[in-house]
Design an enzyme around this catalytic site. Structure first.
Site, PDB file in Angstrom:
ATOM      1  N   SER A 248       0.847  -1.194   0.000  1.00  0.00           N
ATOM      2  CA  SER A 248       0.000   0.000   0.000  1.00  0.00           C
ATOM      3  C   SER A 248       0.877   1.237   0.000  1.00  0.00           C
ATOM      4  O   SER A 248       1.645   1.473   0.924  1.00  0.00           O
ATOM      5  CB  SER A 248      -0.899   0.010   1.238  1.00  0.00           C
ATOM      6  OG  SER A 248      -1.433   1.311   1.406  1.00  0.00           O
TER       7      SER A 248
ATOM      8  N   HIS B  96      -1.399  -1.543  -4.192  1.00  0.00           N
ATOM      9  CA  HIS B  96      -2.623  -1.109  -3.514  1.00  0.00           C
ATOM     10  C   HIS B  96      -2.625   0.414  -3.353  1.00  0.00           C
ATOM     11  O   HIS B  96      -1.684   0.995  -2.813  1.00  0.00           O
ATOM     12  CB  HIS B  96      -2.698  -1.791  -2.150  1.00  0.00           C
ATOM     13  CG  HIS B  96      -3.990  -1.586  -1.422  1.00  0.00           C
ATOM     14  ND1 HIS B  96      -5.137  -2.296  -1.713  1.00  0.00           N
ATOM     15  CD2 HIS B  96      -4.316  -0.754  -0.404  1.00  0.00           C
ATOM     16  CE1 HIS B  96      -6.111  -1.914  -0.899  1.00  0.00           C
ATOM     17  NE2 HIS B  96      -5.638  -0.974  -0.085  1.00  0.00           N
TER      18      HIS B  96
ATOM     19  N   ASP C  69      -4.777   3.596  -1.935  1.00  0.00           N
ATOM     20  CA  ASP C  69      -5.850   3.981  -1.015  1.00  0.00           C
ATOM     21  C   ASP C  69      -6.381   5.368  -1.340  1.00  0.00           C
ATOM     22  O   ASP C  69      -5.665   6.362  -1.212  1.00  0.00           O
ATOM     23  CB  ASP C  69      -5.333   3.959   0.425  1.00  0.00           C
ATOM     24  CG  ASP C  69      -5.121   2.540   0.919  1.00  0.00           C
ATOM     25  OD1 ASP C  69      -6.090   1.765   0.868  1.00  0.00           O
ATOM     26  OD2 ASP C  69      -3.995   2.214   1.331  1.00  0.00           O
TER      27      ASP C  69
ATOM     28  N   MET D 267      -8.986   8.239  -0.394  1.00  0.00           N
ATOM     29  CA  MET D 267      -9.805   8.702   0.743  1.00  0.00           C
ATOM     30  C   MET D 267     -10.291  10.124   0.481  1.00  0.00           C
ATOM     31  O   MET D 267      -9.540  10.957  -0.031  1.00  0.00           O
ATOM     32  CB  MET D 267      -8.966   8.683   2.019  1.00  0.00           C
ATOM     33  CG  MET D 267      -8.306   7.338   2.317  1.00  0.00           C
ATOM     34  SD  MET D 267      -7.478   7.382   3.909  1.00  0.00           S
ATOM     35  CE  MET D 267      -6.612   5.785   3.856  1.00  0.00           C
TER      36      MET D 267
ATOM     37  N   HIS E 103      -8.533   1.061  -3.829  1.00  0.00           N
ATOM     38  CA  HIS E 103      -9.436   0.866  -2.696  1.00  0.00           C
ATOM     39  C   HIS E 103     -10.103   2.205  -2.423  1.00  0.00           C
ATOM     40  O   HIS E 103      -9.477   3.107  -1.883  1.00  0.00           O
ATOM     41  CB  HIS E 103      -8.589   0.368  -1.510  1.00  0.00           C
ATOM     42  CG  HIS E 103      -9.336   0.227  -0.226  1.00  0.00           C
ATOM     43  ND1 HIS E 103      -8.681   0.042   0.979  1.00  0.00           N
ATOM     44  CD2 HIS E 103     -10.662   0.226   0.054  1.00  0.00           C
ATOM     45  CE1 HIS E 103      -9.579  -0.058   1.948  1.00  0.00           C
ATOM     46  NE2 HIS E 103     -10.781   0.054   1.430  1.00  0.00           N
TER      47      HIS E 103
ATOM     48  N   MET F 278     -12.191   4.565  -0.519  1.00  0.00           N
ATOM     49  CA  MET F 278     -12.820   4.859   0.774  1.00  0.00           C
ATOM     50  C   MET F 278     -13.474   6.224   0.632  1.00  0.00           C
ATOM     51  O   MET F 278     -13.043   7.220   1.211  1.00  0.00           O
ATOM     52  CB  MET F 278     -11.753   4.848   1.877  1.00  0.00           C
ATOM     53  CG  MET F 278     -11.284   3.426   2.210  1.00  0.00           C
ATOM     54  SD  MET F 278      -9.695   3.407   3.052  1.00  0.00           S
ATOM     55  CE  MET F 278      -8.605   3.441   1.620  1.00  0.00           C
TER      56      MET F 278
ATOM     57  N   MET G 290     -11.372  -5.561   5.851  1.00  0.00           N
ATOM     58  CA  MET G 290     -10.563  -4.597   6.603  1.00  0.00           C
ATOM     59  C   MET G 290     -10.247  -5.176   7.982  1.00  0.00           C
ATOM     60  O   MET G 290     -11.148  -5.583   8.712  1.00  0.00           O
ATOM     61  CB  MET G 290     -11.330  -3.274   6.787  1.00  0.00           C
ATOM     62  CG  MET G 290     -11.523  -2.427   5.537  1.00  0.00           C
ATOM     63  SD  MET G 290     -10.023  -1.846   4.723  1.00  0.00           S
ATOM     64  CE  MET G 290      -9.086  -1.119   6.043  1.00  0.00           C
TER      65      MET G 290
ATOM     66  N   GLY H 225      -8.736   4.445   7.097  1.00  0.00           N
ATOM     67  CA  GLY H 225      -8.407   5.862   7.203  1.00  0.00           C
ATOM     68  C   GLY H 225      -6.927   6.131   7.379  1.00  0.00           C
ATOM     69  O   GLY H 225      -6.431   7.156   6.932  1.00  0.00           O
ATOM     70  N   PHE H 226      -6.233   5.205   8.020  1.00  0.00           N
ATOM     71  CA  PHE H 226      -4.827   5.463   8.337  1.00  0.00           C
ATOM     72  C   PHE H 226      -4.001   4.181   8.260  1.00  0.00           C
ATOM     73  O   PHE H 226      -4.515   3.094   8.513  1.00  0.00           O
ATOM     74  CB  PHE H 226      -4.708   6.046   9.760  1.00  0.00           C
ATOM     75  CG  PHE H 226      -5.518   7.291   9.936  1.00  0.00           C
ATOM     76  CD1 PHE H 226      -5.022   8.534   9.536  1.00  0.00           C
ATOM     77  CD2 PHE H 226      -6.811   7.224  10.449  1.00  0.00           C
ATOM     78  CE1 PHE H 226      -5.788   9.684   9.673  1.00  0.00           C
ATOM     79  CE2 PHE H 226      -7.592   8.368  10.583  1.00  0.00           C
ATOM     80  CZ  PHE H 226      -7.076   9.597  10.195  1.00  0.00           C
ATOM     81  N   GLY H 227      -2.729   4.347   7.920  1.00  0.00           N
ATOM     82  CA  GLY H 227      -1.799   3.237   7.987  1.00  0.00           C
ATOM     83  C   GLY H 227      -1.275   3.083   9.412  1.00  0.00           C
ATOM     84  O   GLY H 227      -1.477   3.953  10.262  1.00  0.00           O
TER      85      GLY H 227
ATOM     86  N   ASP I 214      -6.603  -6.238   4.592  1.00  0.00           N
ATOM     87  CA  ASP I 214      -5.997  -4.904   4.580  1.00  0.00           C
ATOM     88  C   ASP I 214      -6.016  -4.319   5.988  1.00  0.00           C
ATOM     89  O   ASP I 214      -7.089  -4.089   6.550  1.00  0.00           O
ATOM     90  CB  ASP I 214      -6.796  -4.020   3.609  1.00  0.00           C
ATOM     91  CG  ASP I 214      -6.196  -2.627   3.438  1.00  0.00           C
ATOM     92  OD1 ASP I 214      -5.129  -2.345   3.999  1.00  0.00           O
ATOM     93  OD2 ASP I 214      -6.838  -1.822   2.719  1.00  0.00           O
TER      94      ASP I 214
ATOM     95  N   GLY J 137       1.181  -1.828   4.233  1.00  0.00           N
ATOM     96  CA  GLY J 137       1.679  -0.473   4.062  1.00  0.00           C
ATOM     97  C   GLY J 137       2.881  -0.222   4.943  1.00  0.00           C
ATOM     98  O   GLY J 137       4.031  -0.245   4.487  1.00  0.00           O
TER      99      GLY J 137
HETATM  100  C1  DX5 Z   1      -6.200   1.891   5.647  1.00  0.00           C
HETATM  101  C2  DX5 Z   1      -5.809   1.473   4.264  1.00  0.00           C
HETATM  102  C3  DX5 Z   1      -4.723   0.495   4.209  1.00  0.00           C
HETATM  103  C4  DX5 Z   1      -3.429   0.964   4.850  1.00  0.00           C
HETATM  104  C5  DX5 Z   1      -2.877  -0.212   5.580  1.00  0.00           C
HETATM  105  O1  DX5 Z   1      -7.403   2.556   5.616  1.00  0.00           O
HETATM  106  O2  DX5 Z   1      -6.921   0.887   3.602  1.00  0.00           O
HETATM  107  O3  DX5 Z   1      -4.487   0.024   2.903  1.00  0.00           O
HETATM  108  O4  DX5 Z   1      -2.469   1.432   3.943  1.00  0.00           O
HETATM  109  O5  DX5 Z   1      -1.767   0.193   6.303  1.00  0.00           O
HETATM  110  P1  DX5 Z   1      -0.977  -0.804   7.259  1.00  0.00           P
HETATM  111  O6  DX5 Z   1      -0.505  -1.946   6.444  1.00  0.00           O
HETATM  112  O7  DX5 Z   1       0.110   0.047   7.801  1.00  0.00           O
HETATM  113  O8  DX5 Z   1      -1.956  -1.249   8.339  1.00  0.00           O
HETATM  114 ZN    ZN Z   2      -6.499  -0.089   1.625  1.00  0.00          ZN
END
Ligand code: DX5
Ligand code: ZN
Length: 218
Positions: free
Chosen positions: A8, A32, A34, A36, A65, A67, A136, A141-143, A174, A196
């Site tokens: 990601s 991937h 993301d 948002m 993806h 969101m 999920m 929303g966040f990594g 994910d 990610g």
């Molecule tokens: C979160 C994203 C993910 C994110 C995952 O909303 O959909 O794709 O990048 O990040 P990690 O792998 O750090 O949990």
């Molecule tokens: Zn994602």
């Protein structure tokens, strides 16, 4: 169903996307992306123009993806930008059947993403129309968030449903995917693994990707 690693780019350096993608390309099956909108999730990232740039610098299929609210308005733009796989959130789509058909009509592989609290059973009717389901394992929303083990039961249930119904369905996971969480995810029956922070947060992203990939191949 072959297991694929899907780095990601959310955790990559946005000023050096092409370089970061090049580091992980050899170990990956998908990239991937993301998307948002600051409404469906409390964060804003990128849209079709950046997807088009990524398309120009990698041969990896782009796994977008979404969101976002109202994804129907943007399907054609993501297709034109070069998305191959496109997931929308079940929670964002009141007319999910129509949306899924539209994704396929645009020439992309349709997937539906489920938030942690959304039951797998909400996809019972649409499952035969999907190429993949994105489970999920964090709230989107966040990594860099902590893996939620509740995803494991959902992956198992989807795997069982797909097998019983003879569906060619990939299960993508994910959120919080890392060396520590991979064994349970493999056992549960996931196919595609988004990572990610475990990759781009590592000192050496290409080594991190290779080591995850080796676990998938083992
Ligand atoms: C979160 C994203 C993910 C994110 C995952 O909303 O959909 O794709 O990048 O990040 P990690 O792998 O750090 O949990
Ligand atoms: Zn994602």
């Amino acid at each position: 169903m072959s297991r694929l690693l899907a780095p990601s780019i959310l955790s990559a350096d946005f000023s050096r996307l092409a370089e970061d993608v090049a580091k992980v390309e050899a170990s990956s099956g998908l990239l991937h992306v993301d998307v948002m909108d600051g409404h469906f999730v409390p964060n804003i990232t990128l849209g079709p123009p950046v997807v088009a740039c990524l398309k120009g610098v990698t041969a990896l299929p782009l796994d977008c993806h979404l969101m976002i609210e109202n994804p129907d308005r943007y399907l054609a733009a993501f297709a034109a930008a070069g998305a191959s796989y496109l997931s929308v959130h079940q929670e964002a789509c009141p007319h999910l059947h129509r949306t899924v058909q539209a994704i396929r009509q645009e020439g992309m592989h349709p997937g539906v993403a489920l938030n942690p609290a959304t039951p797998v059973e909400t996809l019972d009717v649409i499952l035969p129309d999907l190429d993949f389901v994105l489970v999920m394992s964090v709230n989107p929303g966040f990594g860099g968030q902590k893996f939620l083990p509740l995803a494991l039961g959902k992956i198992r249930a989807l795997r069982r449903a797909a097998t019983e119904r003879g569906l060619d369905l990939a299960i993508e996971v994910d959120g919080g995917v890392a060396r520590e969480t991979l064994p349970a995810l493999l056992e549960a029956g996931a196919d595609w693994f988004v990572a990610g922070s475990a990759i781009f947060g590592a000192r050496d992203p290409s080594l991190a990707a290779r080591s995850l990939r080796e676990m998938l191949d083992a």
